[in-house]
Design an enzyme around this catalytic site. Sequence first.
Site, PDB file in Angstrom:
ATOM      1  N   LYS A 177       0.888  -1.178   0.000  1.00 33.19           N
ATOM      2  CA  LYS A 177       0.000   0.000   0.000  1.00 33.19           C
ATOM      3  C   LYS A 177       0.914   1.212   0.000  1.00 33.19           C
ATOM      4  O   LYS A 177       1.382   1.655   1.049  1.00 33.19           O
ATOM      5  CB  LYS A 177      -0.909  -0.016   1.236  1.00 33.19           C
ATOM      6  CG  LYS A 177      -2.240   0.722   1.070  1.00 33.19           C
ATOM      7  CD  LYS A 177      -2.108   2.177   0.671  1.00 33.19           C
ATOM      8  CE  LYS A 177      -1.752   3.079   1.825  1.00 33.19           C
ATOM      9  NZ  LYS A 177      -1.484   4.488   1.387  1.00 33.19           N
ATOM     10  N   SER A 230       5.199   8.381   9.461  1.00 33.45           N
ATOM     11  CA  SER A 230       5.345   9.295  10.596  1.00 33.45           C
ATOM     12  C   SER A 230       5.143   8.561  11.922  1.00 33.45           C
ATOM     13  O   SER A 230       4.513   7.493  11.965  1.00 33.45           O
ATOM     14  CB  SER A 230       4.329  10.429  10.459  1.00 33.45           C
ATOM     15  OG  SER A 230       3.027   9.886  10.451  1.00 33.45           O
ATOM     16  N   CYS A 285      13.787  11.117   6.151  1.00 31.39           N
ATOM     17  CA  CYS A 285      13.841  10.691   7.557  1.00 31.39           C
ATOM     18  C   CYS A 285      15.277  10.747   8.062  1.00 31.39           C
ATOM     19  O   CYS A 285      15.516  10.680   9.255  1.00 31.39           O
ATOM     20  CB  CYS A 285      13.291   9.290   7.708  1.00 31.39           C
ATOM     21  SG  CYS A 285      14.261   8.103   6.790  1.00 31.39           S
TER      22      CYS A 285
END
Length: 503
Positions: A177, A230, A285
């Site tokens: 996904k 996140s 990140c």
Amino acid sequence: MTKIVNHWIGGKPVASAAGASGTYGPVTDPATGAVTTKVAFATVDEVDAAVAAAKDAYLSWGQSSLAKRTEILFRFRALLDANRDAIAELITAEHGKVHSDALGEVARGLEIVDLACGISVQLKGELSTQVASRVDVSSIRQPLGVVAGITPFNFPAMVPMWMFPMAIACGNTFVLKPSEKDPSASLKIAELLAEAGLPDGVFNVVHGDKVAVDRLLEHPDVKAVSFVGSTPIARYIHTTAAANHKRVQALGGAKNHMLVLPDADLDAAADAAVSAAYGSAGERCMAISAVVAVGAIGDELVAKIRERAEKIKIGPGNDPTSEMGPLITKVHRDKVASYVTGAAAEGAEVILDGTGYTVEGFEEGHWIGISLLDKVPTTAKAYQDEIFGPVLCVLRVDTYDEGVALINSSPFGNGTAIFTRDGGAARRFQLEIEAGMVGVNVPIPVPVGYHSFGGWKDSLFGDHHIYGNDGTHFYTRGKVVTTRWPDPADAPSGVDLGFPRNH
Ligand code: NAD
């Protein structure tokens, strides 16, 4: 005409069911602000169809030989290599990052395919012979079944490749996904896997949002979930998947610090800080978002960072002269800007203010310029939150110990770096710092494929880092087989209700 991105289920594209709620969502080109693409949003039934295709494919893929799996992966690697540019173009068109940066993420994803091509070595079992008279014990690792991956917008090719090459090499089948904000790269990858000869149903893609994710988290046939995104969503994924008895690794957000000691090469430190803070517009990140300057070097270091940062050329990602592209959405751009706007009132010195920036001819793009904040107090929101934009905070401390204490008090623990010429200090830092990845005179390194990637604290929920040996371990489960082949010369066995002993 608007392009349409559909699901990929059972080896072919599948359009979203007409009339279902949230059937398609918009995809925007961040450089122009124009909606260019419609992406299918999966319903529960569509997720179920993907999981069913993966479950069906697992019946034979889970039993397939290592030779067959790796032969397909080698062919996929060659196709990926030949399509680097095509994939990078798709990334730039939907994410906004510059082409060279997009090529870099494809290259880092390819490293994990390299690792998966050598899976036969990693899956070698262990055998102990003669642990008791005529008894041997072997340990083997077997695939889990259907596994799912849920990935973020900032690396639409690399992060899926942190997961599925290892998962399918280990004999699992996969449902991805991807982020609904930049879905095209995942479809291109699905096509290349099919071209490489991957059997239908081994790799599936369902697009969409929370509806699709929640179904994967609760589906009884999904055995494991890998997530990157996140921190709040990572925490939710970890809790929900675990409550549904699934194996889960959920990598979250970051606030990566770079500690600069007074003896460091300040030019090298400034180069590294600027590259790592503003590369990909800070939407990494592994971005450096906080520089901690130790002792009297603060003013000189900030001047060097400023001098370099001011020269960064901002523009559309498909312009070869651009070094930094736009942000992913207007909403995100405005949120990033709000941290800079509020910084002075929170006690920071605003050295560079990138708010209000625009690029001529692309006025509707999601632009923001470079921001540099100095003497940022730890109480400021600009320091505490993951901004995920081109905003670098500089904090001042007097000593190494103060710097380490500051970094270790952050709730995040993804990556960190130290810049110094002092080997003893660097060694202490490696041992004392609370983060999953450490750079010594290297700005927050993304580990090579044969080591693993993962943070500590609020940057990772679960026990496994991603790829490397941890990847093989995550995507397989152990089995120990104890075998005895009696010899005709053996004494008759007889019944013995005592606890089994080794003779
Ligand atoms: P995100 O958490 O908003 O989305 C990640 C995925 O979760 C997407 O596929 C999204 O569709 C899905 N999702 C979003 N909201 C959801 C909800 N309420 N319920 C279920 N699923 C939901 O992250 P993002 O904005 O796409 O990516 C940026 C974030 O990812 C940053 O915080 C960044 O630090 C992090 N990130 C971490 C790593 C790492 O290795 N630790 C790597 C890349 C990105």
